[in-house]
Design a protein around this motif. Sequence first.
Motif, short mmCIF file in Angstrom:
data_model
loop_
_atom_site.label_atom_id
_atom_site.label_comp_id
_atom_site.label_asym_id
_atom_site.label_seq_id
_atom_site.Cartn_x
_atom_site.Cartn_y
_atom_site.Cartn_z
N THR A 36 -15.30 24.07 -1.92
CA THR A 36 -15.33 22.90 -1.04
C THR A 36 -14.86 21.66 -1.77
N ALA A 37 -15.30 21.50 -3.02
CA ALA A 37 -14.90 20.33 -3.80
C ALA A 37 -13.40 20.31 -4.05
N VAL A 38 -12.84 21.47 -4.38
CA VAL A 38 -11.39 21.53 -4.64
C VAL A 38 -10.59 21.25 -3.37
N ALA A 39 -10.92 21.95 -2.28
CA ALA A 39 -10.19 21.76 -1.03
C ALA A 39 -10.32 20.32 -0.52
N GLY A 40 -11.54 19.78 -0.61
CA GLY A 40 -11.75 18.41 -0.18
C GLY A 40 -10.95 17.42 -0.99
N GLY A 41 -10.87 17.64 -2.31
CA GLY A 41 -10.06 16.77 -3.16
C GLY A 41 -8.59 16.82 -2.80
N GLY A 42 -8.09 18.03 -2.50
CA GLY A 42 -6.69 18.16 -2.11
C GLY A 42 -6.38 17.42 -0.82
N ILE A 43 -7.28 17.52 0.16
CA ILE A 43 -7.09 16.82 1.43
C ILE A 43 -7.11 15.31 1.20
N LEU A 44 -8.01 14.84 0.36
CA LEU A 44 -8.06 13.40 0.05
C LEU A 44 -6.76 12.92 -0.57
N VAL A 45 -6.17 13.73 -1.44
CA VAL A 45 -4.89 13.35 -2.05
C VAL A 45 -3.84 13.09 -0.97
N VAL A 46 -3.73 14.01 -0.02
CA VAL A 46 -2.73 13.88 1.04
C VAL A 46 -2.99 12.63 1.87
N VAL A 47 -4.24 12.44 2.29
CA VAL A 47 -4.57 11.32 3.16
C VAL A 47 -4.34 9.98 2.45
N VAL A 48 -4.82 9.86 1.21
CA VAL A 48 -4.70 8.60 0.49
C VAL A 48 -3.24 8.30 0.15
N MET A 49 -2.47 9.31 -0.26
CA MET A 49 -1.07 9.07 -0.61
C MET A 49 -0.27 8.63 0.61
N LEU A 50 -0.46 9.30 1.75
CA LEU A 50 0.27 8.92 2.95
C LEU A 50 -0.16 7.54 3.44
N THR A 51 -1.42 7.20 3.27
CA THR A 51 -1.89 5.87 3.65
C THR A 51 -1.24 4.79 2.79
N LEU A 52 -1.19 5.04 1.47
CA LEU A 52 -0.52 4.10 0.58
C LEU A 52 0.95 3.94 0.93
N ALA A 53 1.62 5.06 1.19
CA ALA A 53 3.05 5.01 1.51
C ALA A 53 3.29 4.24 2.80
N ALA A 54 2.38 4.38 3.78
CA ALA A 54 2.56 3.68 5.05
C ALA A 54 2.25 2.20 4.91
N ALA A 55 1.23 1.88 4.12
CA ALA A 55 0.79 0.49 4.01
C ALA A 55 1.68 -0.34 3.10
N MET A 56 2.30 0.29 2.09
CA MET A 56 3.11 -0.45 1.12
C MET A 56 4.49 0.21 1.05
N PRO A 57 5.48 -0.34 1.74
CA PRO A 57 6.79 0.32 1.87
C PRO A 57 7.66 0.30 0.62
N ALA A 58 7.26 -0.42 -0.41
CA ALA A 58 8.14 -0.56 -1.58
C ALA A 58 8.53 0.78 -2.18
N LEU A 59 7.59 1.72 -2.26
CA LEU A 59 7.89 3.01 -2.86
C LEU A 59 8.81 3.81 -1.94
N ARG A 60 8.57 3.75 -0.64
CA ARG A 60 9.44 4.48 0.31
C ARG A 60 10.88 3.99 0.21
N ARG A 61 11.07 2.72 -0.02
CA ARG A 61 12.40 2.14 0.03
C ARG A 61 13.13 2.23 -1.32
N TYR A 62 12.43 2.63 -2.37
CA TYR A 62 13.06 2.59 -3.69
C TYR A 62 14.05 3.74 -3.84
N ARG A 63 15.25 3.40 -4.26
CA ARG A 63 16.28 4.40 -4.55
C ARG A 63 17.21 3.85 -5.60
N VAL A 64 17.99 4.74 -6.22
CA VAL A 64 18.95 4.30 -7.24
C VAL A 64 20.36 4.69 -6.80
#
Length: 433
Positions: free
Chosen positions: A405-433
């Motif tokens: 449960t701890a492992v699966a819950g941690g993995g789900i949190l990673v997905v939720v928090v990362m997508l939330t950060l990406a949606a809230a702060m567009p700088a990383l989404r827009r970065y390209r070279v």
Amino acid sequence: MDTSESNARPRAQDPEPGPPRPRGRRRWAMDTRPLRRPAYRRLWSSTIVTAVGSQLTAVAVPKQVYDITGSSAWVGAASLAGLLPLIVFALWGGAIADSMDRRKLLLITNSGIAVTSLLFWAQAAAGLGSVAVLMVLLALQQAFWGLNAPARSASVARLVPADELPAANALGSTVMQTGQIAGPLLAGALIPVIGLAELYLIDAVALCVTVWAVYRLPALPPLTAVKAGSAGLRGILEGFRYISGHAVLLLSFLADIVAMVLGMPRALFPQLAAETFAAPHGEGFALGLLFAAIPLGAVAGGLFSGTFSRARRHGWMVIGSVVVWGLAVTGFGLSGSLWLAVAFLALAGLADMVSMVFRGAILLSAATDEMRGRMQGVFTVVVAGGPRLADVLHGAAGSAYGPRTAVAGGGILVVVVMLTLAAAMPALRRYRV
């Protein structure tokens, strides 16, 4: 600060763009263009030797501590003894790397690590049997390594052009991950044959190869005038202010913290090996596979890095790889079969390799040269500290809710928090070279 160098040694300036991109099958194979550049090739070649040698010491120290004390608690305490020096000197080392010739700093610190390995050998050969001596030497070794790592990583951007940075990071990361597999296996085979002390000596000899390779690098002085106090506390604080003012750099650090702190499940491997995966292969076999699976996946990702190392949308590559890491960790937590669990961990390792490649490329390309050392210092602290914090959190969560449960819950949190950060702060989404 005087940054002049002898006329006998050339200086490394920003490299010229590399040769045309490969076509056909070579597009998915490892991108080896950086190895065509002699200076980078020397630095990378030295890593091949030290990646294995350093793992010999990494195995020998806890083995010797356990032989002396018979206590795993002392093994854990010895590991923590090196953490604080690593954090302090990595931050300081980043500031120093921005204020002096990075080649000189690499020569000094690699020599210091080599001497420390010789001292490890001397105390083992003399049979001192002192945990205190081991902990002091480990703290000294980690201090030198903290000073070394930022300068080494920051130097890569002066040795290869910007479009080859992901490939250079993939080459370096693949070697380090391979060392994490081969080194412990070699140590286990050598200890019964030559003894514990000689492992330290082999590492010291390997480090001499690194010192020679660094000596042959071109001079790497600062490209701009060095400000007074930049190698001290003022310089470190300037680095943090620089991060706070550049959202893409801040997000690259947060992405790694999210992935490692919430989603690194290694603290629960022993319990899972004993309770879930022991039958029918045995607990020891299961535990070895669990620990080997992530680096194996990372090495596979490195070998086929041509499939991703030429991507231009670096921000999306980081976001996507962290999400895949979280999903793979979730799958691992839900697995009841050892081989399915290993497959999910290998996928997580591949995703971690992709994340590492592009986070490293962002740090080297988005930061100016006078700030690259400090960025790499913070990067070193995040990479070293995140998994240790994850061990504490996952250990507590596993005891409270059960390991799966701890492992699966941690993995789900990673997905939720990362997508939330990406949606809230567009700088990383827009970065390209």
